[in-house]
Design a protein around this motif. Structure first.
Motif, mmCIF file in Angstrom:
data_model
loop_
_atom_site.group_PDB
_atom_site.id
_atom_site.type_symbol
_atom_site.label_atom_id
_atom_site.label_comp_id
_atom_site.label_asym_id
_atom_site.label_seq_id
_atom_site.Cartn_x
_atom_site.Cartn_y
_atom_site.Cartn_z
ATOM 1 N N LYS A 185 0.474 -7.813 12.946
ATOM 2 C CA LYS A 185 -0.009 -7.036 11.788
ATOM 3 C C LYS A 185 0.989 -5.937 11.432
ATOM 4 O O LYS A 185 1.260 -5.675 10.270
ATOM 5 C CB LYS A 185 -1.362 -6.388 12.126
ATOM 6 N N ARG A 186 1.540 -5.309 12.462
ATOM 7 C CA ARG A 186 2.474 -4.212 12.256
ATOM 8 C C ARG A 186 3.757 -4.717 11.572
ATOM 9 O O ARG A 186 4.268 -4.099 10.647
ATOM 10 C CB ARG A 186 2.800 -3.618 13.630
ATOM 11 N N PHE A 187 4.245 -5.850 12.060
ATOM 12 C CA PHE A 187 5.455 -6.452 11.493
ATOM 13 C C PHE A 187 5.230 -6.798 10.014
ATOM 14 O O PHE A 187 6.062 -6.506 9.153
ATOM 15 C CB PHE A 187 5.810 -7.708 12.302
ATOM 16 N N ILE A 188 4.096 -7.398 9.720
ATOM 17 C CA ILE A 188 3.831 -7.824 8.342
ATOM 18 C C ILE A 188 3.619 -6.619 7.421
ATOM 19 O O ILE A 188 4.019 -6.641 6.250
ATOM 20 C CB ILE A 188 2.634 -8.815 8.301
ATOM 21 N N ALA A 189 3.048 -5.540 7.941
ATOM 22 C CA ALA A 189 2.888 -4.330 7.119
ATOM 23 C C ALA A 189 4.260 -3.827 6.674
ATOM 24 O O ALA A 189 4.461 -3.458 5.510
ATOM 25 C CB ALA A 189 2.144 -3.256 7.913
ATOM 26 N N SER A 190 5.228 -3.878 7.574
ATOM 27 C CA SER A 190 6.574 -3.441 7.240
ATOM 28 C C SER A 190 7.250 -4.453 6.293
ATOM 29 O O SER A 190 7.946 -4.073 5.345
ATOM 30 C CB SER A 190 7.360 -3.277 8.538
ATOM 31 N N ALA A 191 7.017 -5.736 6.548
ATOM 32 C CA ALA A 191 7.594 -6.789 5.705
ATOM 33 C C ALA A 191 7.137 -6.647 4.251
ATOM 34 O O ALA A 191 7.878 -6.924 3.307
ATOM 35 C CB ALA A 191 7.195 -8.167 6.245
ATOM 36 N N HIS A 192 5.907 -6.184 4.077
ATOM 37 C CA HIS A 192 5.331 -5.988 2.751
ATOM 38 C C HIS A 192 6.205 -5.074 1.893
ATOM 39 O O HIS A 192 6.458 -5.324 0.716
ATOM 40 C CB HIS A 192 3.944 -5.358 2.935
ATOM 41 N N ARG A 193 6.697 -4.023 2.514
ATOM 42 C CA ARG A 193 7.534 -3.056 1.794
ATOM 43 C C ARG A 193 8.875 -3.688 1.398
ATOM 44 O O ARG A 193 9.330 -3.540 0.269
ATOM 45 C CB ARG A 193 7.757 -1.837 2.697
ATOM 46 N N GLY A 232 0.214 -12.960 7.933
ATOM 47 C CA GLY A 232 1.239 -13.694 7.190
ATOM 48 C C GLY A 232 1.517 -13.017 5.859
ATOM 49 O O GLY A 232 0.719 -12.196 5.385
ATOM 50 N N LEU A 233 2.663 -13.354 5.256
ATOM 51 C CA LEU A 233 3.019 -12.789 3.952
ATOM 52 C C LEU A 233 3.695 -13.873 3.120
ATOM 53 O O LEU A 233 4.695 -14.469 3.547
ATOM 54 C CB LEU A 233 3.959 -11.587 4.153
ATOM 55 N N PHE A 234 3.136 -14.128 1.940
ATOM 56 C CA PHE A 234 3.616 -15.176 1.036
ATOM 57 C C PHE A 234 4.777 -14.638 0.197
ATOM 58 O O PHE A 234 4.707 -13.521 -0.314
ATOM 59 C CB PHE A 234 2.457 -15.589 0.124
ATOM 60 N N MET A 235 5.832 -15.431 0.081
ATOM 61 C CA MET A 235 6.995 -15.016 -0.723
ATOM 62 C C MET A 235 7.498 -16.202 -1.533
ATOM 63 O O MET A 235 7.170 -17.349 -1.237
ATOM 64 C CB MET A 235 8.116 -14.485 0.184
ATOM 65 N N PRO A 236 8.331 -15.927 -2.550
ATOM 66 C CA PRO A 236 8.804 -17.017 -3.407
ATOM 67 C C PRO A 236 9.766 -17.991 -2.729
ATOM 68 O O PRO A 236 9.877 -19.135 -3.167
ATOM 69 C CB PRO A 236 9.515 -16.320 -4.567
#
Ligand SMILES: *Cc1c(COP(=O)(O)O)cnc(C)c1O
Length: 338
Positions: free
Chosen positions: A217-225, A57-61
């Protein structure tokens, strides 16, 4: 005389943090999240991913950011995103799919927010003469249609289209927990049909800020950028994530009550002569068709009831955990002209 209570039904984003959230925020462990070192953000991301059955997962505003980052990861410039008419990703996200990802929407009709899988299939483009489809995106619950829930067989049918056409499937699940509560199923039973899901913590779940995007995991790694490109790298965001964790754990319990109150308000509006399609009142949102909506809303606001005039003839009421039965009672009296 005491000041009349303000009954704010403009949105479920207007809630303020619970005392439990405030305490958790004060005590939260923090670190630099852009380096992946905020323990509370990491906990929120892992817990949300686990809850929805995803790897990461990735937390965003905001929910706009989680949706638009998902679109950026899934698509390439010049492609189309198939979505239901009235979808938040287009209607209320300020053209970001075009300006950030260089993609355009292709709408499919969605009476009461529910698209037909056969029409989704027909909307897919692969020809050299047309913009190819890059993504199918659904919304559950569907905000503009009145908080309506996607039937299970529709999700399954659209997943089959995505598989047959080799396309990813994203869910704008800003109010996924409302859908799960309405269908009385665990959220992961809905989420499992999607490649990525965006969940808002700051709607009915009550957190002050934030949404989580989940996927592989792969999707979220890209989302991070892409999150960093959008300015969503938040550093010591653990204070916010701490409130988000409480929202995730304690918020869902409030939703059935919100849904019951929405239903009661809708029925009162109908009794008072207003035009409400009760079949669309499935969760915490009520839309009424009212001529000169703005004037009506101003009249109610003067009596302490706040609603949103979202069109010249459409008024929206959204129930949330800070509206108790006494406030609902007063809201009902105001709309009934008592
Ligand atoms: C509120 C909402 C969002 C996200 O909105 P933000 O204000 O950017 O957090 C996304 N999708 C739907 C359906 C929503 O209702």
């Amino acid at each position: 005389m005491s000041t009349p209570t303000r009954i704010d039904l403009r949105s479920d984003t207007v809630t303020t943090p619970t005392p439990h959230m405030r305490a958790a925020m004060a005590e939260a462990l923090v670190g630099d999240d852009v380096y992946g070192e905020d323990p509370t953000v990491n906990e929120l991301q892992q817990e949300t991913a686990a809850l929805l059955g995803f790897e990461a997962g990735l937390f965003m505003p905001s929910g706009t950011m989680t949706n638009q980052v998902a679109i950026a990861v899934h698509t390439q410039r010049g492609q189309e995103v198939i979505c239901a008419e009235g979808s938040h990703i287009y209607e209320w996200e300020l053209g970001m799919m075009a300006t950030f990802s260089g993609v355009v929407p292709r709408f499919v009709p969605a009476p009461v927010g529910v698209p037909d899988p056969a029409q989704v299939r027909r909307a897919v483009r692969h020809s050299i003469h047309q913009s190819p489809t890059g993504l199918i995106a659904l919304e559950n619950t569907h905000n503009k249609a009145g908080g309506t829930v996607l039937p299970h067989e529709v999700i399954v049918g659209i997943r089959e289209v995505a598989d047959a056409e080799g396309l990813p499937l994203h869910l704008d699940g800003a109010r996924l927990m409302n859908a799960a509560a309405a269908q009385n199923v665990p959220a992961r039973q809905i989420a499992r049909y999607f490649d990525s899901v965006s969940l808002c913590l700051s709607k009915g779940l009550g957190a002050p800020v934030g949404s989580v995007l989940v996927g592989s995991k792969r999707f979220i790694a890209s989302a991070h950028r892409y999150r960093k490109m959008m300015g969503g790298g938040m550093r010591q965001a653990g204070t916010l994530a701490a409130a988000g964790l409480i929202a995730l754990r304690e918020g869902p319990a409030n939703l059935p009550g919100d849904h019951r109150r929405a239903r009661e308000l809708a029925e009162t509006l109908v009794q008072a002569g207003y035009d409400v399609d009760l079949s669309t009142v499935q969760t915490n949102i009520v839309y009424a068709t009212i001529q000169d909506a703005q004037a009506k809303v101003e009249g109610w606001a003067a009596q302490g009831l706040l609603a949103s005039a979202l069109d010249i003839d459409r008024v929206r009421f959204v129930l949330h955990y800070q509206i108790d039965d006494a406030m609902l009672q007063r809201a009902k009296e105001i709309v009934a002209g008592m």
